[in-house]
Write a protein that holds these residues in place. Structure first.
Motif, PDB file in Angstrom:
ATOM      1  N   HIS A 177     -76.142 -62.510 -26.586  1.00 30.84           N
ATOM      2  CA  HIS A 177     -76.064 -61.057 -26.649  1.00 30.84           C
ATOM      3  C   HIS A 177     -77.317 -60.447 -26.051  1.00 30.84           C
ATOM      4  CE1 HIS A 177     -72.883 -61.654 -29.712  1.00 30.84           C
ATOM      5  NE2 HIS A 177     -73.640 -62.664 -30.069  1.00 30.84           N
ATOM      6  N   GLN A 178     -77.143 -59.330 -25.380  1.00 32.70           N
ATOM      7  CA  GLN A 178     -78.297 -58.602 -24.873  1.00 32.70           C
ATOM      8  C   GLN A 178     -78.146 -57.129 -25.213  1.00 32.70           C
ATOM      9  OE1 GLN A 178     -79.219 -59.483 -20.852  1.00 32.70           O
ATOM     10  NE2 GLN A 178     -80.983 -58.102 -20.776  1.00 32.70           N
ATOM     11  N   PHE A 179     -79.189 -56.559 -25.770  1.00 28.09           N
ATOM     12  CA  PHE A 179     -79.126 -55.168 -26.223  1.00 28.09           C
ATOM     13  C   PHE A 179     -80.144 -54.317 -25.500  1.00 28.09           C
ATOM     14  CE2 PHE A 179     -77.459 -57.777 -29.581  1.00 28.09           C
ATOM     15  CZ  PHE A 179     -76.356 -57.061 -30.008  1.00 28.09           C
ATOM     16  N   SER A 180     -79.705 -53.136 -25.135  1.00 28.89           N
ATOM     17  CA  SER A 180     -80.640 -52.164 -24.593  1.00 28.89           C
ATOM     18  C   SER A 180     -80.039 -50.774 -24.793  1.00 28.89           C
ATOM     19  CB  SER A 180     -80.916 -52.450 -23.112  1.00 28.89           C
ATOM     20  OG  SER A 180     -79.699 -52.565 -22.402  1.00 28.89           O
ATOM     21  N   ALA A 181     -80.712 -49.780 -24.296  1.00 31.03           N
ATOM     22  CA  ALA A 181     -80.201 -48.423 -24.412  1.00 31.03           C
ATOM     23  C   ALA A 181     -79.901 -47.904 -23.019  1.00 31.03           C
ATOM     24  CB  ALA A 181     -81.232 -47.520 -25.090  1.00 31.03           C
ATOM     25  N   CYS A 182     -78.928 -47.009 -22.912  1.00 34.08           N
ATOM     26  CA  CYS A 182     -78.636 -46.432 -21.611  1.00 34.08           C
ATOM     27  C   CYS A 182     -78.015 -45.060 -21.798  1.00 34.08           C
ATOM     28  CB  CYS A 182     -77.700 -47.341 -20.811  1.00 34.08           C
ATOM     29  SG  CYS A 182     -76.044 -47.384 -21.480  1.00 34.08           S
ATOM     30  N   LEU A 200     -76.718 -44.185 -25.503  1.00 30.99           N
ATOM     31  CA  LEU A 200     -75.771 -45.177 -26.008  1.00 30.99           C
ATOM     32  C   LEU A 200     -76.513 -46.494 -26.250  1.00 30.99           C
ATOM     33  CD1 LEU A 200     -72.819 -44.650 -23.476  1.00 30.99           C
ATOM     34  CD2 LEU A 200     -73.147 -43.560 -25.709  1.00 30.99           C
ATOM     35  N   LEU A 201     -76.043 -47.226 -27.250  1.00 28.32           N
ATOM     36  CA  LEU A 201     -76.550 -48.586 -27.455  1.00 28.32           C
ATOM     37  C   LEU A 201     -75.704 -49.518 -26.600  1.00 28.32           C
ATOM     38  CD1 LEU A 201     -78.387 -50.614 -28.977  1.00 28.32           C
ATOM     39  CD2 LEU A 201     -76.615 -50.752 -30.732  1.00 28.32           C
ATOM     40  N   HIS A 203     -74.557 -53.183 -25.288  1.00 31.37           N
ATOM     41  CA  HIS A 203     -74.464 -54.535 -25.805  1.00 31.37           C
ATOM     42  C   HIS A 203     -73.720 -55.400 -24.805  1.00 31.37           C
ATOM     43  CE1 HIS A 203     -72.367 -57.319 -28.983  1.00 31.37           C
ATOM     44  NE2 HIS A 203     -73.240 -57.978 -28.255  1.00 31.37           N
ATOM     45  N   TRP A 242     -87.202 -61.252 -26.236  1.00 32.10           N
ATOM     46  CA  TRP A 242     -87.182 -60.097 -25.354  1.00 32.10           C
ATOM     47  C   TRP A 242     -86.868 -60.551 -23.940  1.00 32.10           C
ATOM     48  CZ3 TRP A 242     -86.783 -55.759 -27.686  1.00 32.10           C
ATOM     49  CH2 TRP A 242     -87.427 -55.525 -28.897  1.00 32.10           C
ATOM     50  N   ALA A 243     -86.381 -59.649 -23.167  1.00 33.97           N
ATOM     51  CA  ALA A 243     -86.100 -59.984 -21.768  1.00 33.97           C
ATOM     52  C   ALA A 243     -86.315 -58.756 -20.917  1.00 33.97           C
ATOM     53  CB  ALA A 243     -84.678 -60.478 -21.601  1.00 33.97           C
TER      54      ALA A 243
ATOM     55  N   TRP B  85     -95.622 -61.810 -26.457  1.00 34.02           N
ATOM     56  CA  TRP B  85     -94.479 -61.922 -25.572  1.00 34.02           C
ATOM     57  C   TRP B  85     -94.892 -61.638 -24.132  1.00 34.02           C
ATOM     58  CZ3 TRP B  85     -92.491 -57.869 -22.608  1.00 34.02           C
ATOM     59  CH2 TRP B  85     -91.399 -58.237 -21.807  1.00 34.02           C
ATOM     60  N   ARG B  89     -95.204 -64.119 -20.518  1.00 35.84           N
ATOM     61  CA  ARG B  89     -94.453 -63.874 -19.295  1.00 35.84           C
ATOM     62  C   ARG B  89     -95.351 -63.547 -18.112  1.00 35.84           C
ATOM     63  NH1 ARG B  89     -89.102 -63.175 -19.684  1.00 35.84           N
ATOM     64  NH2 ARG B  89     -88.335 -64.196 -21.555  1.00 35.84           N
ATOM     65  N   ALA B 181     -79.702 -46.965 -30.760  1.00 35.83           N
ATOM     66  CA  ALA B 181     -80.157 -46.110 -29.678  1.00 35.83           C
ATOM     67  C   ALA B 181     -80.416 -44.725 -30.241  1.00 35.83           C
ATOM     68  CB  ALA B 181     -79.113 -46.040 -28.568  1.00 35.83           C
ATOM     69  N   PRO B 199     -82.470 -41.505 -23.355  1.00 31.03           N
ATOM     70  CA  PRO B 199     -82.150 -42.599 -24.265  1.00 31.03           C
ATOM     71  C   PRO B 199     -83.321 -43.554 -24.507  1.00 31.03           C
ATOM     72  CG  PRO B 199     -80.877 -42.776 -22.209  1.00 31.03           C
ATOM     73  CD  PRO B 199     -81.754 -41.594 -22.073  1.00 31.03           C
ATOM     74  N   LEU B 201     -84.328 -47.227 -26.804  1.00 33.47           N
ATOM     75  CA  LEU B 201     -83.875 -48.322 -27.669  1.00 33.47           C
ATOM     76  C   LEU B 201     -84.755 -48.308 -28.916  1.00 33.47           C
ATOM     77  CD1 LEU B 201     -82.153 -50.877 -28.156  1.00 33.47           C
ATOM     78  CD2 LEU B 201     -83.946 -52.192 -27.019  1.00 33.47           C
ATOM     79  N   ALA B 224     -85.587 -46.716 -22.130  1.00 31.06           N
ATOM     80  CA  ALA B 224     -84.406 -47.462 -21.691  1.00 31.06           C
ATOM     81  C   ALA B 224     -84.662 -48.107 -20.337  1.00 31.06           C
ATOM     82  CB  ALA B 224     -83.199 -46.538 -21.603  1.00 31.06           C
ATOM     83  N   SER B 228     -85.220 -55.447 -22.850  1.00 29.41           N
ATOM     84  CA  SER B 228     -84.032 -55.576 -23.672  1.00 29.41           C
ATOM     85  C   SER B 228     -84.174 -56.785 -24.571  1.00 29.41           C
ATOM     86  CB  SER B 228     -82.777 -55.666 -22.810  1.00 29.41           C
ATOM     87  OG  SER B 228     -82.810 -56.841 -22.043  1.00 29.41           O
ATOM     88  N   LEU B 229     -83.270 -56.858 -25.496  1.00 28.19           N
ATOM     89  CA  LEU B 229     -83.346 -57.865 -26.540  1.00 28.19           C
ATOM     90  C   LEU B 229     -82.237 -58.881 -26.329  1.00 28.19           C
ATOM     91  CD1 LEU B 229     -84.190 -58.653 -29.547  1.00 28.19           C
ATOM     92  CD2 LEU B 229     -82.142 -57.377 -30.140  1.00 28.19           C
ATOM     93  N   VAL B 230     -82.551 -60.151 -26.458  1.00 25.89           N
ATOM     94  CA  VAL B 230     -81.533 -61.184 -26.311  1.00 25.89           C
ATOM     95  C   VAL B 230     -81.404 -61.967 -27.609  1.00 25.89           C
ATOM     96  CG1 VAL B 230     -80.811 -63.225 -25.041  1.00 25.89           C
ATOM     97  CG2 VAL B 230     -81.945 -61.362 -23.855  1.00 25.89           C
ATOM     98  N   VAL B 231     -80.188 -62.174 -28.041  1.00 24.11           N
ATOM     99  CA  VAL B 231     -79.939 -62.923 -29.263  1.00 24.11           C
ATOM    100  C   VAL B 231     -78.843 -63.944 -28.996  1.00 24.11           C
ATOM    101  CG1 VAL B 231     -79.542 -62.738 -31.727  1.00 24.11           C
ATOM    102  CG2 VAL B 231     -80.204 -60.717 -30.457  1.00 24.11           C
TER     103      VAL B 231
END
Lengths: 243, 243
Positions: A177-182, A200-201, A203, A242-243, B85, B89, B181, B199, B201, B224, B228-231
């Motif tokens: 899963h990757q989450f960010s805002a847009c 928006l969140l 996903h 994080w990415a 983090w 990187r 968000a 927006p 996050l 934004a 981003s977050l990765v899980v």
DNA sequence: AAGTGGTCTAGACCACGTT
DNA sequence: ACGTGGTCTAGACCACTTT
């Protein structure tokens, strides 16, 4: 079925009932192994389960400590599937398909789904409702074997996941899963009934079969404030980056 | 140090080097136990580590399958600490404190940090920079014992986490995270140099000590598109839930 | 010094999936 | 029927922390 799991549940229950208080100390593993009449290794396996959940913290020399409230232990399926999550909370999930078409796989599709150069993907856009109001738009792309099944699902089926498991024996066993805002785009705004540019969140998700084959990938966008994501991590178990 | 961990690394390495190909099959656990000259249980523990990472998937009757690329295995600290983090990187973290004041704990503070009715918290607002540009504003509230240490940190210290561990022997061992968000407020907009309402996050976090004591909680807001977050999650290990 | 968790051994039996 | 992973046993030794 498994003894160690029963023991984990028993200890979790004892904590919930207040038999072990927050911050207090559990008996040693050897004592517990006598109490439950199992080998020490089985106790370790049981307590390991609770440690990963963050309920217990272990210390050597001194005695291990009861840390916090036991979590409800959400299942993988509950998280992966919108419908199953909603149902488990007593809320009413719904959804309808905006479009469902076959397309040639884009370079991005080929990377995410590990497809050969010539391949088709089944692209679905859905709007998801919670208790009657639109909260999420989902754009999913299925690899052909899965898409062929999805194509036959009626457009108002509440849970695609459940349908696939029941009728096609397709189950998901892992996901990234990757989450960010847009900001909401034009189509997002129309489908979700929000203003363009509102937060928006986002996903993004890639789901894999038991064999590690990517079955689908999806970008979901949630209206801000409707839903949020909770993650636990610890020194023992960390699934986040994080990415 | 631990044999099972060495074995896990060895197998991970063998996958990385292509000795075991994606989708191919590993030797059985009994064969591996002979190869590495350890008891079967040790092999199970090693492979269990890789299964939790999603690199392996096991099947009974047939043989277990090599699933995917091994992940870099991000550490807990790498995720919890912005500075660690970024450094890992090869990017340049920086930050400066906007304000740092003692306040009476609000009802929310008391709930999150499990404080008694009368307590103080140390409230810090920081802006974090990545490679020179502001990407995040962080509003953290520390319980008094931690706040007393944080108060002494110079305002441009790159890593509060590292400082606390080194000088005050305060380490975090578990955290609970919540993501959603939200639109940028007036202060956010000023500090992050974005328009109001754009927006962000949002990342709420509560960090705990080894003993399960909540040490701090924080609300971070990221521009934004910057990060981003990765899980990962799986049937075996799921740390995610919606809320 | 004593007690604890962390690791490891060398087996055993069962349930399950494939052949 | 066979091989596999999943579970469990009944110990052992070590490293660490507190007393």
């Amino acid at each position: 079925m498994a003894r160690y799991h029963d023991i984990a549940e028993a200890v979790r229950g004892a904590i919930t009932r207040g038999f072990y208080e927050r911050g207090s100390q559990l008996p040693s593993e050897r004592e517990l192994s006598e109490e439950f009449d199992v080998a020490p290794g089985t106790i370790r396996q049981a307590l390991g389960e609770l440690e990963t959940e963050g309920v217990l913290a272990s210390r050597r020399g001194s005695r291990r400590t009861v840390v916090g409230e036991p979590r409800p232990a959400a299942t993988f399926e509950e998280f992966r599937s919108f419908a199953q999550w909603a149902s488990s909370r007593g809320r009413v999930p719904a959804g309808h398909v905006i479009s469902g078409v076959w397309q040639d796989a884009s370079p991005l599709d080929r990377e995410e789904l590990r497809l050969p150069t010539a391949a088709r993907v089944f692209c679905v856009v859905r709007v998801r409702l919670l208790d009657g109001s639109a909260i999420m738009v989902e754009r999913t792309r299925y690899r052909d074997s899965v898409g062929a099944e999805v194509e036959q699902i009626s457009s108002d089926c509440p849970s695609v996941t459940a349908w696939l498991a029941a009728t096609a024996n397709i189950t998901f066993s892992r996901a990234e899963h990757q989450f960010s805002a847009c900001p909401a785009g034009a189509e997002d705004a129309r489908l979700l009934n929000v203003r363009r540019g509102s937060p928006l969140l986002m996903h993004k998700r890639v789901s894999f079969s038991r064999d590690g084959l990517p079955l689908e990938w999806s970008v979901d966008r949630y209206v801000a404030g409707t839903i949020s994501l909770v993650v636990d991590n610890s020194l023992n178990a960390n699934a986040l980056r994080w990415a």
